[in-house]
Enzyme design. Structure first.
Site, PDB file in Angstrom:
ATOM      1  CG  ASP A  71      -1.890   1.113   1.250  1.00 34.03           C
ATOM      2  OD1 ASP A  71      -1.512   2.247   0.855  1.00 34.03           O
ATOM      3  OD2 ASP A  71      -3.037   0.887   1.642  1.00 34.03           O
ATOM      4  CB  VAL A  72       1.753   3.817  -2.563  1.00 39.65           C
ATOM      5  CG1 VAL A  72       2.223   2.859  -3.652  1.00 39.65           C
ATOM      6  CG2 VAL A  72       0.374   4.379  -2.857  1.00 39.65           C
ATOM      7  CG  LEU A  86     -12.628  -2.320  -8.580  1.00 41.94           C
ATOM      8  CD1 LEU A  86     -13.956  -3.078  -8.578  1.00 41.94           C
ATOM      9  CD2 LEU A  86     -11.576  -3.111  -7.788  1.00 41.94           C
ATOM     10  CB  ALA A 142     -10.201  10.397  -5.659  1.00 42.80           C
ATOM     11  CB  ILE A 184     -10.602   0.975 -19.883  1.00 45.81           C
ATOM     12  CG1 ILE A 184      -9.794   1.419 -21.110  1.00 45.81           C
ATOM     13  CG2 ILE A 184     -10.697  -0.544 -19.835  1.00 45.81           C
ATOM     14  CD1 ILE A 184      -8.326   1.020 -21.072  1.00 45.81           C
ATOM     15  CE  LYS A 209      -5.025   9.203 -13.291  1.00 44.22           C
ATOM     16  NZ  LYS A 209      -4.164   8.090 -12.861  1.00 44.22           N
ATOM     17  CE1 TYR A 259     -10.622  10.278 -13.852  1.00 43.04           C
ATOM     18  CE2 TYR A 259      -9.174  12.143 -14.231  1.00 43.04           C
ATOM     19  CZ  TYR A 259      -9.355  10.793 -14.057  1.00 43.04           C
ATOM     20  OH  TYR A 259      -8.268   9.951 -14.092  1.00 43.04           O
TER      21      TYR A 259
HETATM   22  P1  NAD Z   1      -8.049  -0.743 -11.204  1.00 48.08           P
HETATM   23  O1  NAD Z   1      -9.054  -0.513 -10.127  1.00 48.08           O
HETATM   24  O2  NAD Z   1      -8.006  -2.093 -11.802  1.00 48.08           O
HETATM   25  O3  NAD Z   1      -6.590  -0.363 -10.693  1.00 48.08           O
HETATM   26  C1  NAD Z   1      -6.343   0.633  -9.734  1.00 48.08           C
HETATM   27  C2  NAD Z   1      -5.310   0.086  -8.797  1.00 48.08           C
HETATM   28  O4  NAD Z   1      -4.882   1.073  -7.865  1.00 48.08           O
HETATM   29  C3  NAD Z   1      -5.835  -1.103  -7.973  1.00 48.08           C
HETATM   30  O5  NAD Z   1      -5.043  -2.237  -8.189  1.00 48.08           O
HETATM   31  C4  NAD Z   1      -5.695  -0.607  -6.547  1.00 48.08           C
HETATM   32  O6  NAD Z   1      -5.379  -1.654  -5.646  1.00 48.08           O
HETATM   33  C5  NAD Z   1      -4.546   0.377  -6.695  1.00 48.08           C
HETATM   34  N1  NAD Z   1      -4.436   1.269  -5.531  1.00 48.08           N
HETATM   35  C6  NAD Z   1      -5.350   2.156  -5.064  1.00 48.08           C
HETATM   36  N2  NAD Z   1      -4.899   2.706  -3.919  1.00 48.08           N
HETATM   37  C7  NAD Z   1      -3.672   2.153  -3.665  1.00 48.08           C
HETATM   38  C8  NAD Z   1      -2.723   2.292  -2.631  1.00 48.08           C
HETATM   39  N3  NAD Z   1      -2.930   3.106  -1.561  1.00 48.08           N
HETATM   40  N4  NAD Z   1      -1.572   1.567  -2.694  1.00 48.08           N
HETATM   41  C9  NAD Z   1      -1.344   0.715  -3.721  1.00 48.08           C
HETATM   42  N5  NAD Z   1      -2.226   0.536  -4.743  1.00 48.08           N
HETATM   43  C10 NAD Z   1      -3.372   1.241  -4.693  1.00 48.08           C
HETATM   44  O7  NAD Z   1      -8.362   0.371 -12.312  1.00 48.08           O
HETATM   45  P2  NAD Z   1      -7.570   0.808 -13.623  1.00 48.08           P
HETATM   46  O8  NAD Z   1      -8.577   1.519 -14.443  1.00 48.08           O
HETATM   47  O9  NAD Z   1      -6.839  -0.322 -14.181  1.00 48.08           O
HETATM   48  O10 NAD Z   1      -6.574   1.920 -13.084  1.00 48.08           O
HETATM   49  C11 NAD Z   1      -5.181   1.875 -13.300  1.00 48.08           C
HETATM   50  C12 NAD Z   1      -4.640   3.253 -13.607  1.00 48.08           C
HETATM   51  O11 NAD Z   1      -5.103   3.655 -14.895  1.00 48.08           O
HETATM   52  C13 NAD Z   1      -5.058   4.346 -12.650  1.00 48.08           C
HETATM   53  O12 NAD Z   1      -3.990   5.249 -12.461  1.00 48.08           O
HETATM   54  C14 NAD Z   1      -6.178   5.024 -13.402  1.00 48.08           C
HETATM   55  O13 NAD Z   1      -6.398   6.356 -12.990  1.00 48.08           O
HETATM   56  C15 NAD Z   1      -5.596   4.961 -14.797  1.00 48.08           C
HETATM   57  N6  NAD Z   1      -6.547   5.200 -15.892  1.00 48.08           N
HETATM   58  C16 NAD Z   1      -7.689   4.485 -15.953  1.00 48.08           C
HETATM   59  C17 NAD Z   1      -8.568   4.742 -16.984  1.00 48.08           C
HETATM   60  C18 NAD Z   1      -9.873   3.994 -17.085  1.00 48.08           C
HETATM   61  O14 NAD Z   1     -10.785   4.483 -17.745  1.00 48.08           O
HETATM   62  N7  NAD Z   1      -9.992   2.821 -16.472  1.00 48.08           N
HETATM   63  C19 NAD Z   1      -8.273   5.719 -17.957  1.00 48.08           C
HETATM   64  C20 NAD Z   1      -7.079   6.423 -17.859  1.00 48.08           C
HETATM   65  C21 NAD Z   1      -6.212   6.155 -16.815  1.00 48.08           C
END
Ligand code: NAD
Length: 253
Positions: A62-63, A192, A93, A189, A160, A153
């Site tokens: 956990d970061v 979760l 968030a 995309i 971001k 957002y």
């Molecule tokens: P996801 O929910 O599968 O992944 C998000 C991850 O963040 C999870 O594995 C979660 O455990 C991790 N996380 C959250 N808090 C944390 C913490 N305190 N310590 C360690 N890990 C933590 O969703 P995703 O869509 O695959 O998101 C991955 C990245 O892509 C994110 O940065 C998201 O903002 C970015 N992103 C997503 C989209 C989209 O539409 N899904 C678009 C652009 C960018």
């Protein structure tokens, strides 16, 4: 393309995670990878997925807990001795901050979003650099909401924007160690995290209709771009933000 390369993947929650698509693409090209998971609740998922790939390692991280971060990098060092690339694919968030008006963002929500979604890139880059003894590549995931206002957002857009600026500053600092740092700006995309943003379904429909390619991007297209960025094919690219969004960002009216 990545034979004998070692990667570290932050952000797999389940098989829909963008981080998993990146890891799968890299594994297909020969990489060995360490996976971190955030909290016991995700451990089983991540262990199961990582178990599908050869010679992988799974560690908690956990970061918000520096001891977790230190222990995760120690485990990578012990298992593989070095690191070639890192994929940072995490963001968070509080749900209430991802709906309504940005102006009501609380201090606590702002702090949490910026710490987990932006500062963590600097945190893991500092820890990764000493292990990248033969140079390296760090890739993070961002979104268009950093550049333009996207309804709901909100504070994540601000986080971001900080993440994208961090990418450039880190690229400038780490370039002398031949470590490249880049961002991928992925189109929406259905993951979760994305479901935490109010009206995500509407956004997916809108972007799918308006983008030049007339569809939404897939996680595997983002994964393939990450594969490119961590490979030697991208050896001249650093501090960049590559949009993988079916072209949505280029459109005006
Ligand atoms: P996801 O929910 O599968 O992944 C998000 C991850 O963040 C999870 O594995 C979660 O455990 C991790 N996380 C959250 N808090 C944390 C913490 N305190 N310590 C360690 N890990 C933590 O969703 P995703 O869509 O695959 O998101 C991955 C990245 O892509 C994110 O940065 C998201 O903002 C970015 N992103 C997503 C989209 C989209 O539409 N899904 C678009 C652009 C960018």
């Amino acid at each position: 393309m990545l034979k004998d390369k070692i990667g570290m993947i932050f952000g797999v929650a389940n098989k829909r995670s963008i981080a998993w698509a990146c890891a799968a693409a890299c594994a297909e090209h020969g990489a060995k990878q360490a996976f971190t998971y955030q909290g016991e609740r995700l451990k089983e998922n991540v262990e199961k997925l990582a178990g599908e790939l050869p010679d992988s390692l799974v560690v908690p991280c956990d970061v918000t807990n520096q001891a977790d971060v230190d222990a995760a990098f120690d485990a990578v060092k012990e298992r593989y001795g070095r690191l070639d690339y890192l994929i940072h694919s995490i963001a968070f968030a509080p749900k209430e901050a991802l709906e309504g008006e940005f102006v009501t963002t609380t201090r606590e929500a702002f702090r949490t979003a910026l710490e987990i979604s932006a500062f963590s890139l600097t945190q893991v880059s500092l820890a990764a650099a000493p292990l990248m003894t033969e140079g390296g590549s760090i890739v993070t995931m961002t979104y268009y909401g950093a550049e333009k206002v996207v309804s709901n957002y909100n504070v994540m857009g601000v986080a971001k924007a900080a993440l994208e600026a961090s990418t450039r500053y880190l690229a400038a600092d780490l370039g002398k160690q031949n470590i490249r740092v880049n961002a991928i700006s992925a189109g929406p995309i259905n993951t979760l995290s994305a479901r935490g943003v109010k009206n995500m379904g509407t956004l997916l429909g809108y972007v799918g209709e308006k983008s030049p390619l007339k569809r939404n991007v897939t996680a595997s297209e983002v994964g393939n771009t990450a594969l490119f960025l961590v490979s030697d094919l991208a050896s001249g690219i650093t501090g960049e933000n590559i949009h993988v969004d079916c072209g949505y960002n280029i459109m005006g009216i």
